[in-house]
Design a protein around this motif. Structure first.
Motif, PDB file in Angstrom:
ATOM      1  N   PRO A 246      26.416 -54.756 -56.879  1.00  0.00           N
ATOM      2  CA  PRO A 246      27.243 -54.277 -55.767  1.00  0.00           C
ATOM      3  C   PRO A 246      27.064 -52.781 -55.536  1.00  0.00           C
ATOM      4  CG  PRO A 246      28.533 -55.627 -57.294  1.00  0.00           C
ATOM      5  CD  PRO A 246      27.235 -55.318 -57.973  1.00  0.00           C
ATOM      6  N   GLY A 247      27.149 -52.365 -54.302  1.00  0.00           N
ATOM      7  CA  GLY A 247      27.038 -50.952 -53.961  1.00  0.00           C
ATOM      8  C   GLY A 247      26.338 -50.764 -52.634  1.00  0.00           C
ATOM      9  N   ARG A 248      26.240 -49.513 -52.205  1.00  0.00           N
ATOM     10  CA  ARG A 248      25.512 -49.182 -50.978  1.00  0.00           C
ATOM     11  C   ARG A 248      24.014 -49.278 -51.233  1.00  0.00           C
ATOM     12  NH1 ARG A 248      27.835 -46.477 -46.636  1.00  0.00           N
ATOM     13  NH2 ARG A 248      29.977 -47.211 -46.399  1.00  0.00           N
ATOM     14  N   ARG A 249      23.287 -49.896 -50.268  1.00  0.00           N
ATOM     15  CA  ARG A 249      21.840 -50.068 -50.409  1.00  0.00           C
ATOM     16  C   ARG A 249      21.102 -49.143 -49.443  1.00  0.00           C
ATOM     17  NH1 ARG A 249      23.879 -55.338 -51.305  1.00  0.00           N
ATOM     18  NH2 ARG A 249      23.988 -55.726 -49.052  1.00  0.00           N
ATOM     19  N   ASP A 254       8.477 -47.192 -48.781  1.00  0.00           N
ATOM     20  CA  ASP A 254       7.560 -48.009 -49.580  1.00  0.00           C
ATOM     21  C   ASP A 254       8.176 -49.330 -50.034  1.00  0.00           C
ATOM     22  OD1 ASP A 254       9.346 -47.202 -51.496  1.00  0.00           O
ATOM     23  OD2 ASP A 254       7.860 -46.314 -52.839  1.00  0.00           O
ATOM     24  N   GLY A 255       9.412 -49.620 -49.602  1.00  0.00           N
ATOM     25  CA  GLY A 255      10.029 -50.898 -49.923  1.00  0.00           C
ATOM     26  C   GLY A 255      10.951 -50.885 -51.124  1.00  0.00           C
ATOM     27  N   MET A 256      11.144 -49.731 -51.738  1.00  0.00           N
ATOM     28  CA  MET A 256      12.083 -49.662 -52.851  1.00  0.00           C
ATOM     29  C   MET A 256      13.508 -49.700 -52.301  1.00  0.00           C
ATOM     30  SD  MET A 256      12.111 -49.597 -56.153  1.00  0.00           S
ATOM     31  CE  MET A 256      10.474 -48.941 -56.592  1.00  0.00           C
ATOM     32  N   VAL A 257      14.341 -50.537 -52.915  1.00  0.00           N
ATOM     33  CA  VAL A 257      15.745 -50.641 -52.523  1.00  0.00           C
ATOM     34  C   VAL A 257      16.583 -49.956 -53.592  1.00  0.00           C
ATOM     35  CG1 VAL A 257      17.644 -52.185 -51.925  1.00  0.00           C
ATOM     36  CG2 VAL A 257      15.287 -52.829 -51.360  1.00  0.00           C
ATOM     37  N   LEU A 268      15.536 -52.242 -56.962  1.00  0.00           N
ATOM     38  CA  LEU A 268      14.723 -53.453 -56.863  1.00  0.00           C
ATOM     39  C   LEU A 268      13.696 -53.208 -55.773  1.00  0.00           C
ATOM     40  CD1 LEU A 268      15.487 -55.397 -54.133  1.00  0.00           C
ATOM     41  CD2 LEU A 268      17.552 -55.717 -55.464  1.00  0.00           C
ATOM     42  N   HIS A 269      12.638 -54.028 -55.737  1.00  0.00           N
ATOM     43  CA  HIS A 269      11.605 -53.816 -54.731  1.00  0.00           C
ATOM     44  C   HIS A 269      11.581 -54.977 -53.760  1.00  0.00           C
ATOM     45  CE1 HIS A 269       7.856 -52.528 -52.845  1.00  0.00           C
ATOM     46  NE2 HIS A 269       8.076 -51.361 -53.410  1.00  0.00           N
ATOM     47  N   ALA A 270      11.475 -54.638 -52.480  1.00  0.00           N
ATOM     48  CA  ALA A 270      11.551 -55.651 -51.432  1.00  0.00           C
ATOM     49  C   ALA A 270      10.311 -56.529 -51.366  1.00  0.00           C
ATOM     50  CB  ALA A 270      11.786 -54.988 -50.079  1.00  0.00           C
ATOM     51  N   SER A 271       9.253 -56.189 -52.074  1.00  0.00           N
ATOM     52  CA  SER A 271       8.050 -57.029 -52.056  1.00  0.00           C
ATOM     53  C   SER A 271       8.253 -58.326 -52.811  1.00  0.00           C
ATOM     54  CB  SER A 271       6.863 -56.267 -52.655  1.00  0.00           C
ATOM     55  OG  SER A 271       7.142 -55.911 -54.008  1.00  0.00           O
ATOM     56  N   ASP A 272       9.060 -58.283 -53.891  1.00  0.00           N
ATOM     57  CA  ASP A 272       9.278 -59.480 -54.699  1.00  0.00           C
ATOM     58  C   ASP A 272      10.744 -59.710 -55.089  1.00  0.00           C
ATOM     59  OD1 ASP A 272       9.673 -57.449 -56.551  1.00  0.00           O
ATOM     60  OD2 ASP A 272       7.826 -57.850 -57.660  1.00  0.00           O
ATOM     61  N   GLY A 273      11.624 -58.767 -54.758  1.00  0.00           N
ATOM     62  CA  GLY A 273      13.028 -58.925 -55.076  1.00  0.00           C
ATOM     63  C   GLY A 273      13.386 -58.692 -56.519  1.00  0.00           C
TER      64      GLY A 273
END
Length: 410
Positions: A246-249, A254-257, A268-273
């Protein structure tokens, strides 16, 4: 019938006023009444400001309008404001009007800057969908010239659930699901597995935000209950996750969340979650992603409806700040930091707060509206804060005596 024009009138509007803050004494220390008039339920009142011994409202722009939807071009600092009368205004960071263009719109709910460089004026039909009313989108270039307009026969939700790729593919939310549409209004694909609908008196959904990540050709779908789904360019589900921290995203190029919450900073990375143990946290990366931080490795979060905190990377509290007594509403959706590590946030009463990295008040713009006011704030690299809200127009706030340079905002 909506009428569309392409009229551009250069330099026809000027900044509404430029002035030093007044000096009338108030009950609070260093609190004054400013010349800025806002409307509360149609009744005009003056904004007040605390900290006016050190800060001032450099200028205010409203062009006689009570409503703007605005975007900022981070590369140039240009500000584009769409007013309720259908006029698009372009201002530089010093508040000088470069041009305005009458788009001939009866109403537009939202303005968005696509990754293709076009401005998108949007009108959703979320509440009128059941009556067969279409939504529409109008594309405008950065000179204010209309490129095209289209009607969408299906339900369309706007704002955070809208993004545009560098190739001009629009990702929207319709009654068919998360949807990709080209600029000829042709449906490319629709995915009804990435969204859950609820039919009430209008069609509601559980999607919070759509973000197209150009570098990895991935559409990140953020949902309620800490769920994430990633779609490919062809609309296929790449991965999905539940029980995300939980928290602000915040999503980097480069896809890093980046997720900031009570447990600190996680990745986490949006390429693979998948979670990452580490990610870049240099100042430039944090600034570009819009992550509120103090420039010394610590972060700002909303602790509850009345309190913000500064925390370290593990979530350990460094200090907390609660709003002064007498404020209306709750802490709103705006929480940012500037290049100097100060934190700025708003509440739903329309007030604006700025604290230094030690949690000490710098200034407060006091509005205390009894209604719900959404205030959009952004900061320039030179320490100038910009704020826009219904009934207020656009404000620029800066330290007293500081030259206001026309540099790019961030």
């Amino acid at each position: 019938m909506m009428k569309i024009h392409n009229t551009i009138v250069a330099l026809a509007l000027g900044v509404s006023l430029v002035f030093p803050i007044g000096t009338s004494a108030q009950s609070m220390s260093n609190e004054i009444t400013t010349p800025i008039t806002v409307l509360e339920d149609g009744v005009p009142k003056k904004l007040k400001m605390r900290g006016a011994d050190r800060f001032e409202i450099k200028w205010n722009y409203n062009a006689g309008q009570g409503y703007f939807s605005e975007v900022v071009d981070e590369a140039t600092g240009m500000m584009y404001l769409l007013s309720a009368d259908g006029v698009l205004h372009a201002l530089n960071p010093s508040g000088q009007v470069k041009w305005h263009s009458d788009l001939g719109l009866d109403w537009a709910n939202h303005l968005k800057l696509g990754k293709d460089g076009l401005l998108y004026a949007q009108n959703h039909n979320l509440y009128d969908f059941k009556d067969g009313e279409p939504a529409w989108i109008l594309a405008v270039d950065k000179a204010g010239k209309e490129r095209w307009t289209m009607e969408l026969p299906h339900m369309y939700s706007y704002g955070s659930t809208f993004d545009v790729s560098a190739d001009g593919i629009m990702f929207v939310l319709t009654d068919r699901g998360v949807t990709a549409i080209d600029q000829d209004a042709r449906l490319i694909w629709a995915n009804d597995q990435a969204v859950t609908y609820k039919y009430d008196y209008y069609l509601s959904h559980d999607v919070v935000r759509l973000t197209w990540i150009e570098s990895i050709q991935t559409l990140l779908v953020e949902k309620t209950d800490n769920k994430l789904v990633a779609l490919s360019l062809s609309g296929k589900i790449k991965w999905q996750r539940e029980n995300v921290q939980p928290g602000r995203r915040y999503v980097s190029d480069d896809g890093m969340v980046y997720i900031i919450g009570e447990k600190g900073l996680s990745f986490l990375h949006a390429s693979d979650g998948k979670d990452r143990a580490e990610a870049p946290v240099d100042t430039e990366t944090l600034n570009k992603a819009g992550i509120p931080h103090d420039g010394a490795g610590n972060f700002y979060i909303e602790y509850d409806e009345f309190t913000i905190e500064k925390v370290d990377r593990t979530g350990e509290k460094i200090w907390s700040y609660s709003r002064p007594e007498g404020q209306t509403g709750v802490i709103g959706l705006g929480l940012i930091s500037d290049r100097q590590g100060n934190v700025i946030f708003t509440d739903t009463g329309g007030s604006i707060f700025s604290l230094d990295p030690n949690g000490k008040e710098r200034f407060i713009v006091l509005r205390n509206d009894e209604g719900l006011v959404f205030t959009r704030i952004w900061a320039g690299p030179d320490g100038v804060l910009y704020a826009s809200a219904d009934g207020m127009g656009l404000l620029a706030i800066s330290p007293k005596g500081k030259a206001h340079k026309g540099t790019n905002t961030k």
